[in-house]
Design a protein around this motif. Sequence first.
Motif, PDB file in Angstrom:
ATOM      1  N   UNK A 227      45.001  32.105  49.367  1.00  0.00           N
ATOM      2  CA  UNK A 227      45.084  32.538  47.969  1.00  0.00           C
ATOM      3  C   UNK A 227      46.310  31.925  47.305  1.00  0.00           C
ATOM      4  N   UNK A 228      46.220  31.741  46.002  1.00  0.00           N
ATOM      5  CA  UNK A 228      47.368  31.284  45.216  1.00  0.00           C
ATOM      6  C   UNK A 228      47.702  32.360  44.202  1.00  0.00           C
ATOM      7  N   UNK A 229      48.935  32.304  43.669  1.00  0.00           N
ATOM      8  CA  UNK A 229      49.290  33.268  42.632  1.00  0.00           C
ATOM      9  C   UNK A 229      50.456  34.144  43.021  1.00  0.00           C
ATOM     10  N   UNK A 230      50.477  35.351  42.480  1.00  0.00           N
ATOM     11  CA  UNK A 230      51.585  36.283  42.647  1.00  0.00           C
ATOM     12  C   UNK A 230      51.835  36.607  44.116  1.00  0.00           C
ATOM     13  N   UNK A 231      53.084  36.454  44.550  1.00  0.00           N
ATOM     14  CA  UNK A 231      53.432  36.626  45.961  1.00  0.00           C
ATOM     15  C   UNK A 231      53.209  38.057  46.434  1.00  0.00           C
ATOM     16  N   UNK A 232      53.565  39.040  45.608  1.00  0.00           N
ATOM     17  CA  UNK A 232      53.388  40.439  46.015  1.00  0.00           C
ATOM     18  C   UNK A 232      51.910  40.771  46.194  1.00  0.00           C
ATOM     19  N   UNK A 233      51.072  40.261  45.297  1.00  0.00           N
ATOM     20  CA  UNK A 233      49.626  40.468  45.459  1.00  0.00           C
ATOM     21  C   UNK A 233      49.114  39.781  46.717  1.00  0.00           C
ATOM     22  N   UNK A 234      49.672  38.603  47.013  1.00  0.00           N
ATOM     23  CA  UNK A 234      49.262  37.875  48.215  1.00  0.00           C
ATOM     24  C   UNK A 234      49.645  38.648  49.475  1.00  0.00           C
TER      25      UNK A 234
END
Length: 643
Positions: A227-234
Amino acid sequence: MSPAASYPFSMLSIGPQTYPKTHTGYEYLAKKFEGFTHNRFEGVGCQGSGGNIFIKPFLGKEPMQSTLIKSTENASPGYYRVGFENKIDASFAVAGNAGKHVYHYPKGEKGIYLDLGYAFNGAFVTEEHVVDGNAVSGWIESKTTCGVGKYRIYYYLEITSKVNWEKLSEHKLVARLDVAATSAEINVALSSVSVESAKSAILDQTLEAIKNKSTAEWNKNLAKIEVSGDLENAKLFYSLLYRTMQSPYVISDQDGRYRNTKAELRKDKEIRYNGWAIWDNYRTQLPLLSIITPDRYAGMVTSIADLYDSGKKDYAGQTEPSNTVRSEHAIVVLLDAYRKGYLVDFAGIADSLEKEVKGLDYKSPDKALESSYDNWALAEIFTILKQPQKAAIYKNKALEYRTYWNKDFKDMSKRDVDQMQARGLYQGTIWQYRWFVPYDFKGLMSLDGGEEAYIAKLDEFFARDLYNHANEPDLQVPLMYNVTRQGYKSQYWMHRLAADTVIQNYFNDNSRGIGSYIGKIYKNQPEAYLRTMDDDAGAMSAWYIFTASGFSPACVGWPVYYLNVPLFPSVTFHLPKAKTFRVEVANFSPNNKYIRQVFLNGKPFNRNYITQEDIKQGGVLKIVSSADPVKVSSTENWISSME
């Protein structure tokens, strides 16, 4: 959930037993530790199962007078470490069905306490062991989850330094360490086959080497989705993806030997698995594994089919090779797997499938609908086997769901429709179970008075916060607008339940409205879920993984997935033969919950669903997102139908 050191699909997980122990033997807020055990079934009913081979490091002469109070703690996949106020430090790593303990002690009298008669909730039945030098080996039998049936595990455990053994009682031992020693190591391994097999699996390596091996395997498995994007969401995404790979358990030894559920010794090149919670996770976790671990899933499918050869029951039998839970709807899983391209010998188990379906229970409204699902699956299987007469018999039996539905689920004006366990329901309400006709949404819509009436009931269900994400009975309902021209409402609810604040009123202790839960359902913190919500062997984690990826199973038994806007700008599935399936989001924003347009490999894609074949072929699915819904959709909508 548990922080135990584990390995993908391993029957061995070394983890802490706290006081109080709560659901999996571990409570993050608890400071007092009882010790450590070697298996657990994560997030399933009746406070889980497992908790065998109890070990406690201690100071002084008396194990019970040495108290372990947590001071520091950290963990990663395959590894767990905790430090105590008395200066004992404990670390663990697991790779395959083998692992290692490392204890550091202050100087003085010390030892290792071993209780071979320990199991969660008094589930221990019997054991036999032999002490030979620094090693203890044998087998343990315990009751499975909810005390139904028994399992037997074989083990080999060796302390790498010289010890003096004392027998405290029939099942309890103490290993006294040298007073000058400041550390001790234990190697341990489990097997479903024999003590000799467990001994041959022992990893005589350093903790760091075992930890590195486990880390590499976890990275390999977790990297199947990128996945790419927000680190906390990852971080949340990968924490939950990790949870989907705890069970079922590998029960095959390296030479291919394993024991089936009759305790018979078998051998095969294909890896076998046990440790099922199919009623819990057949809608989400198993379909996810069918995509991301196809080699393993082939063995899981064969293992489920094997259950019919060894006398399958809905719950555990008396001679299980590992702790396990339940296997209702296995027939649906096998049909689903076949339609996804997995090999299933339906002809070889047809008689057993028929026997199981003939013995189904229709006593309560929920059982009537669930049994109809299995009848539908058997009708489909006999169609595959080119036996139209039998297919017609079971199709007609499945269609009887209409009678049960009209009797109990059509009239929603009765007083008990929002009461947990009304009319003998299992962990749900009439409102929550009325939607359980996944194999015939077209027929359900007709029974409910047509599309407008059906949508009105769905609207009421969500507007009154009658949906319950703390359990499985209505997990598919957020997807059910997809069979109408108002599919945007499914896109809204999938996003909201996965990532936004919601109101929840139903809990698994059969209460309702005793203080609403208001907040996010999924959180990357120790209190990860809402009240009484279990992970149910990866079921709830896999629901999130699908939703975050932008597609979710429409009906187990068909290789079809409904689309929604992913929670990341891009999600890439790494598939066999170096293929990738990437879901990209144009106009990505947390506020953009709705699908404006879809493209598959650069071409306009006018369906609200993709298939397993679409995914397996690889390519790029581009979803153009929007803050505003497309209220009048012109997509081709997939709808299950028995016609």
